[in-house]
Design an enzyme around this catalytic site. Structure first.
Site, mmCIF file in Angstrom:
data_model
loop_
_atom_site.group_PDB
_atom_site.id
_atom_site.type_symbol
_atom_site.label_atom_id
_atom_site.label_comp_id
_atom_site.label_asym_id
_atom_site.label_seq_id
_atom_site.Cartn_x
_atom_site.Cartn_y
_atom_site.Cartn_z
ATOM 1 N N LYS A 53 0.840 -1.207 0.000
ATOM 2 C CA LYS A 53 0.000 0.000 0.000
ATOM 3 C C LYS A 53 0.875 1.257 0.000
ATOM 4 C CE LYS A 53 -3.754 -2.480 2.189
ATOM 5 N NZ LYS A 53 -4.419 -2.907 3.417
ATOM 6 N N GLN A 97 -4.838 -1.612 9.730
ATOM 7 C CA GLN A 97 -4.679 -2.912 9.070
ATOM 8 C C GLN A 97 -5.298 -4.011 9.935
ATOM 9 O OE1 GLN A 97 -3.332 -3.519 5.922
ATOM 10 N NE2 GLN A 97 -4.109 -5.578 6.305
ATOM 11 N N ASP A 120 -10.984 2.767 4.262
ATOM 12 C CA ASP A 120 -11.375 1.366 4.077
ATOM 13 C C ASP A 120 -12.896 1.215 4.041
ATOM 14 O OD1 ASP A 120 -9.416 -0.456 3.595
ATOM 15 O OD2 ASP A 120 -8.933 -0.835 5.701
#
Ligand code: NAD
Length: 281
Positions: A53, A97, A120
């Protein structure tokens, strides 16, 4: 093989070119797009994902910083970090994460996130907004799936769409996105009776079950569009939830694994970050 291959890698590259242009425009206007990534513990797969990422962000002109905390971090410390990043005007996107190491609770940490920076799309506010008809921050994998369908010319209006899997991450949100595009949507899960028969109704079949090769050609209506979300490691190889060989001989179009949904997920993360930084699409 009869099916057309939906090339997620090529589609992602095309979108990323457009994203890099938008990042450059923002920079020119004095806004440096910034993504902060919070990583707790030392799960090797999570570290690999975060590296990828950060690398993709840099390539597109998005600044990023990763905060790596030990697995033993108290929940209050992780929450405080997320809160601090939420209040920092120089940070546009924040990603926590998953999975978080036990006993940390993902939902508690996400509650501390400013929904406008939730790239997200997993904060309850954005999940609710998605259900209600739209959100600026759709979850990345479902948004990537819709983009693949759009770019492969699949008209969803009035079509039968079947989703295998009902997770908060993939199955449920993709079902809502398909519904908003006017498909007739059926969501299947581990207790669905006669899964092959339900799947055979699908004009569009999205499979996100995490079971290698579970969906074979017998599950597929001739000519259907098949999106394979699964990522499973089998004998050192990455395979999807769809048995590609048998499915491709029946389907009209199909995504490969790797090179299908995967590259779209990270691309949509970058898109959400630029949206949070004020991109004009
Ligand atoms: P999950 O384990 O949270 O959910 C799996 C779902 O599949 C559950 O709802 C379960 O009921 C259903 N299921 C399991 N076995 C089934 C069966 N035999 N019949 C019918 N339904 C069944 O998984 P998830 O997070 O939704 O991920 C699903 C898959 O997608 C995994 O392989 C994951 O690695 C992959 N994934 C890929 C990406 C990507 O970027 N390509 C992103 C997220 C997840």
């Amino acid at each position: 093989m009869a099916a057309i291959l939906i090339d997620g890698k090529a589609i992602a590259a095309d979108i990323q070119e457009h994203l890099a242009t938008e990042a450059a425009r923002l920079r020119g206007a004095g806004v440096i797009p910034h993504l902060s990534v919070v990583l707790v513990g030392d799960d090797p797969a999570s570290h690999t994902y975060v590296r990828s990422k950060v690398r993709t962000a840099a390539r597109l002109g998005i600044d990023s910083r990763d905060y790596v905390l030990p697995a033993s971090s108290p929940e209050a410390e992780v929450v405080a970090l997320v809160r601090r990043l939420s209040e920092d005007p120089g940070v546009h996107g924040i990603l926590v994460q998953s999975p978080l190491p036990a006993p940390l609770r993902f939902r508690t940490v996400l509650d501390a996130l400013d929904p406008r920076k939730d790239v997200d799309g997993l904060h309850l506010y954005n999940m609710g907004a998605l259900m209600a008809g739209g959100t600026a921050m759709p979850p990345c994998t479902p948004a990537g799936i819709l983009e693949l369908l759009r770019r492969s010319g699949t008209d969803l209006r009035g079509k039968e769409a079947v989703v295998v899997g009902r997770s908060d991450l993939v199955g449920k949100p993709v079902a809502f996105l398909l519904l908003h595009e006017h498909a007739t949507v059926t969501v299947c899960h581990s207790r669905t009776r006669d899964l092959p028969a339900v799947c055979r109704r699908a004009d569009v079949l999205v499979v996100a079950a995490g079971r290698a090769g579970m969906v074979t050609g017998e599950f597929i209506k001739p000519g259907a569009v098949v999106i394979d979300v699964g990522i499973n490691r089998v004998e050192g190889r990455l395979v999807g939830d769809v048995d590609f060989g048998s499915a491709a001989s029946v389907a009209g179009a199909i995504t490969p694994v790797p090179g299908g949904v995967g590259p779209m997920t990270i691309t949509m993360l970058m898109k959400n970050t630029l949206t949070a930084a004020g991109a004009a699409w």
